[in-house]
Design an enzyme around this catalytic site. Structure first.
Site, PDB file in Angstrom:
ATOM      1  N   SER A 143       0.859  -1.188   0.000  1.00  0.00           N
ATOM      2  CA  SER A 143       0.000   0.000   0.000  1.00  0.00           C
ATOM      3  C   SER A 143       0.894   1.237   0.000  1.00  0.00           C
ATOM      4  O   SER A 143       2.027   1.184   0.504  1.00  0.00           O
ATOM      5  CB  SER A 143      -0.862   0.009   1.273  1.00  0.00           C
ATOM      6  OG  SER A 143      -1.477   1.274   1.445  1.00  0.00           O
ATOM      7  N   TYR A 157      -1.148  -0.819  10.349  1.00  0.00           N
ATOM      8  CA  TYR A 157      -1.389  -1.287   8.976  1.00  0.00           C
ATOM      9  C   TYR A 157      -0.264  -0.808   8.059  1.00  0.00           C
ATOM     10  O   TYR A 157       0.269  -1.578   7.256  1.00  0.00           O
ATOM     11  CB  TYR A 157      -2.742  -0.755   8.519  1.00  0.00           C
ATOM     12  CG  TYR A 157      -3.088  -0.980   7.068  1.00  0.00           C
ATOM     13  CD1 TYR A 157      -3.551  -2.217   6.618  1.00  0.00           C
ATOM     14  CD2 TYR A 157      -2.971   0.057   6.129  1.00  0.00           C
ATOM     15  CE1 TYR A 157      -3.890  -2.411   5.283  1.00  0.00           C
ATOM     16  CE2 TYR A 157      -3.306  -0.122   4.803  1.00  0.00           C
ATOM     17  CZ  TYR A 157      -3.770  -1.355   4.385  1.00  0.00           C
ATOM     18  OH  TYR A 157      -4.110  -1.546   3.065  1.00  0.00           O
TER      19      TYR A 157
HETATM   20  P1  NDP Z   1     -11.620  -5.743   1.151  1.00  0.00           P
HETATM   21  O1  NDP Z   1     -11.833  -5.457   2.592  1.00  0.00           O
HETATM   22  O2  NDP Z   1     -12.595  -5.227   0.163  1.00  0.00           O
HETATM   23  O3  NDP Z   1     -11.481  -7.319   0.935  1.00  0.00           O
HETATM   24  C1  NDP Z   1     -10.593  -8.038   1.743  1.00  0.00           C
HETATM   25  C2  NDP Z   1     -10.549  -9.473   1.282  1.00  0.00           C
HETATM   26  O4  NDP Z   1      -9.602 -10.165   2.097  1.00  0.00           O
HETATM   27  C3  NDP Z   1     -11.876 -10.183   1.432  1.00  0.00           C
HETATM   28  O5  NDP Z   1     -12.058 -11.061   0.347  1.00  0.00           O
HETATM   29  C4  NDP Z   1     -11.691 -10.979   2.738  1.00  0.00           C
HETATM   30  O6  NDP Z   1     -12.419 -12.200   2.762  1.00  0.00           O
HETATM   31  C5  NDP Z   1     -10.223 -11.297   2.676  1.00  0.00           C
HETATM   32  N1  NDP Z   1      -9.643 -11.579   3.980  1.00  0.00           N
HETATM   33  C6  NDP Z   1      -9.561 -10.778   5.063  1.00  0.00           C
HETATM   34  N2  NDP Z   1      -8.946 -11.403   6.062  1.00  0.00           N
HETATM   35  C7  NDP Z   1      -8.626 -12.641   5.609  1.00  0.00           C
HETATM   36  C8  NDP Z   1      -7.971 -13.767   6.161  1.00  0.00           C
HETATM   37  N3  NDP Z   1      -7.532 -13.751   7.422  1.00  0.00           N
HETATM   38  N4  NDP Z   1      -7.820 -14.883   5.402  1.00  0.00           N
HETATM   39  C9  NDP Z   1      -8.274 -14.907   4.133  1.00  0.00           C
HETATM   40  N5  NDP Z   1      -8.895 -13.881   3.538  1.00  0.00           N
HETATM   41  C10 NDP Z   1      -9.066 -12.756   4.273  1.00  0.00           C
HETATM   42  O7  NDP Z   1     -10.138  -5.218   0.822  1.00  0.00           O
HETATM   43  P2  NDP Z   1      -9.501  -4.583  -0.513  1.00  0.00           P
HETATM   44  O8  NDP Z   1      -9.951  -5.327  -1.701  1.00  0.00           O
HETATM   45  O9  NDP Z   1      -9.652  -3.124  -0.437  1.00  0.00           O
HETATM   46  O10 NDP Z   1      -7.953  -4.886  -0.240  1.00  0.00           O
HETATM   47  C11 NDP Z   1      -7.236  -5.941  -0.834  1.00  0.00           C
HETATM   48  C12 NDP Z   1      -5.759  -5.736  -0.532  1.00  0.00           C
HETATM   49  O11 NDP Z   1      -5.324  -4.478  -1.050  1.00  0.00           O
HETATM   50  C13 NDP Z   1      -5.429  -5.718   0.957  1.00  0.00           C
HETATM   51  O12 NDP Z   1      -4.198  -6.347   1.186  1.00  0.00           O
HETATM   52  C14 NDP Z   1      -5.332  -4.234   1.259  1.00  0.00           C
HETATM   53  O13 NDP Z   1      -4.534  -3.979   2.382  1.00  0.00           O
HETATM   54  C15 NDP Z   1      -4.716  -3.721  -0.026  1.00  0.00           C
HETATM   55  N6  NDP Z   1      -4.936  -2.287  -0.247  1.00  0.00           N
HETATM   56  C16 NDP Z   1      -6.202  -1.757  -0.372  1.00  0.00           C
HETATM   57  C17 NDP Z   1      -6.377  -0.409  -0.544  1.00  0.00           C
HETATM   58  C18 NDP Z   1      -7.713   0.230  -0.676  1.00  0.00           C
HETATM   59  O14 NDP Z   1      -7.786   1.479  -0.634  1.00  0.00           O
HETATM   60  N7  NDP Z   1      -8.786  -0.510  -0.840  1.00  0.00           N
HETATM   61  C19 NDP Z   1      -5.210   0.507  -0.597  1.00  0.00           C
HETATM   62  C20 NDP Z   1      -3.953  -0.152  -0.460  1.00  0.00           C
HETATM   63  C21 NDP Z   1      -3.834  -1.495  -0.281  1.00  0.00           C
HETATM   64  P3  NDP Z   1     -13.887 -12.324   3.457  1.00  0.00           P
HETATM   65  O15 NDP Z   1     -14.687 -11.166   2.905  1.00  0.00           O
HETATM   66  O16 NDP Z   1     -14.375 -13.644   2.996  1.00  0.00           O
HETATM   67  O17 NDP Z   1     -13.638 -12.233   4.914  1.00  0.00           O
END
Ligand code: NDP
Length: 248
Positions: A143, A157
């Site tokens: 990120s 984070y």
């Molecule tokens: P979301 O919150 O929309 O989705 C997160 C996903 O991760 C979900 O599918 C969730 O599954 C899954 N997840 C969470 N915890 C676990 C776990 N312990 N084991 C397996 N799966 C897990 O997040 P984003 O799509 O926004 O983010 C995706 C990535 O991008 C992350 O690493 C985030 O840090 C990074 N990112 C996002 C930004 C943003 O602005 N959105 C900016 C910078 C980085 P379920 O729903 O089934 O629990």
């Protein structure tokens, strides 16, 4: 034979967008999720109905035994792995560091850092030419928080994503001669549900004002960068930290 991609956290947001684009490009997909079984299974069905290949597998990436089970399911179903996208990530309620407890740091590092480590280790065992594999690619989700620090919101984070950057740099060098490229994408503010877990669902609109392009990004725009890093078009790119942040 289709290349096989494992995406952690593929039930929504950037992971789901990456899955849709990867399916359109011909990858067979292992869609990991933690909680949202229905949406993950619906996405897998959508891909299969459109003529692709996909399975949805539940596992908490922060739990070693569950990660081993995830890779066992992948192996049983597809028998190979070409790309790992370490996408699963969490953040918690915005607050200054002085109010944070240790449990929170453990949870945030557990999913973002330890989960990425565990999945990378298992992927390397299967992809490394040193172990008889065909090589492959790992794309980690970092990120821009890694370089901005997220003061007053979630330094835990940001620190976890800083660790992802270092993991990417070190591992890229460690496995470069084994046919594996390791890169990271560093998204800026992207319109997904993650901001609601920080307690500010409308964060994208607020932060957009400080983005040079004047808007938040779409999950699909991050997916394009992930898919490029995963592809043969990026054959000489390893150890890169690619910002997808509208210039922020
Ligand atoms: P979301 O919150 O929309 O989705 C997160 C996903 O991760 C979900 O599918 C969730 O599954 C899954 N997840 C969470 N915890 C676990 C776990 N312990 N084991 C397996 N799966 C897990 O997040 P984003 O799509 O926004 O983010 C995706 C990535 O991008 C992350 O690493 C985030 O840090 C990074 N990112 C996002 C930004 C943003 O602005 N959105 C900016 C910078 C980085 P379920 O729903 O089934 O629990």
């Amino acid at each position: 034979m289709r290349k096989v991609m494992l995406i952690t956290g593929a039930s929504r947001g950037i992971g789901a967008a990456t899955a849709r684009l990867a399916a359109a490009q011909g990858y067979a997909l292992c869609l990991n999720y933690r909680q949202h079984r229905q949406t993950a299974e619906a996405l897998a069905k959508q891909i299969v109905d459109a003529g692709g290949q996909a399975i949805a597998v539940q596992a908490d990436v922060a739990d070693e035994a569950q990660v081993l089970r995830l890779f066992a399911s992948l192996e049983q179903h597809f028998g190979r792995l070409d790309v790992l996208v370490n996408n699963a990530g969490i953040l918690e309620q915005q607050m200054p560091l002085e109010q944070m407890d240790l449990g929170r740091w453990q949870r945030v590092f557990g999913v973002n850092v330890f989960g990425s480590f565990l999945c990378a280790r298992e992927a390397i065992k299967r992809m490394s030419t040193r172990h008889g594999g065909r090589g492959g690619a790992i794309v980690n989700l970092s990120s821009v928080a890694a370089r901005l620090g997220a003061p007053g919101e979630y330094i835990d984070y940001a620190a976890a994503k800083g660790a992802i950057d270092s993991l990417t740099l070190g591992l890229a060098k460690e496995v470069a001669a084994e046919g594996i490229r390791v890169n990271a994408v560093r998204p800026g503010v992207i319109d997904t549900e993650i901001h609601a877990s920080g307690g500010e669902p409308a964060r994208v609109a607020r932060v957009s004002r400080s983005v040079p392009m004047g808007r938040g990004g779409l999950a699909e725009e991050v997916a394009q960068a992930i898919l490029w890093l995963a592809s043969e078009q990026a054959s000489y790119t390893s150890g890169a930290l690619l910002d997808v942040s509208g210039g922020r």
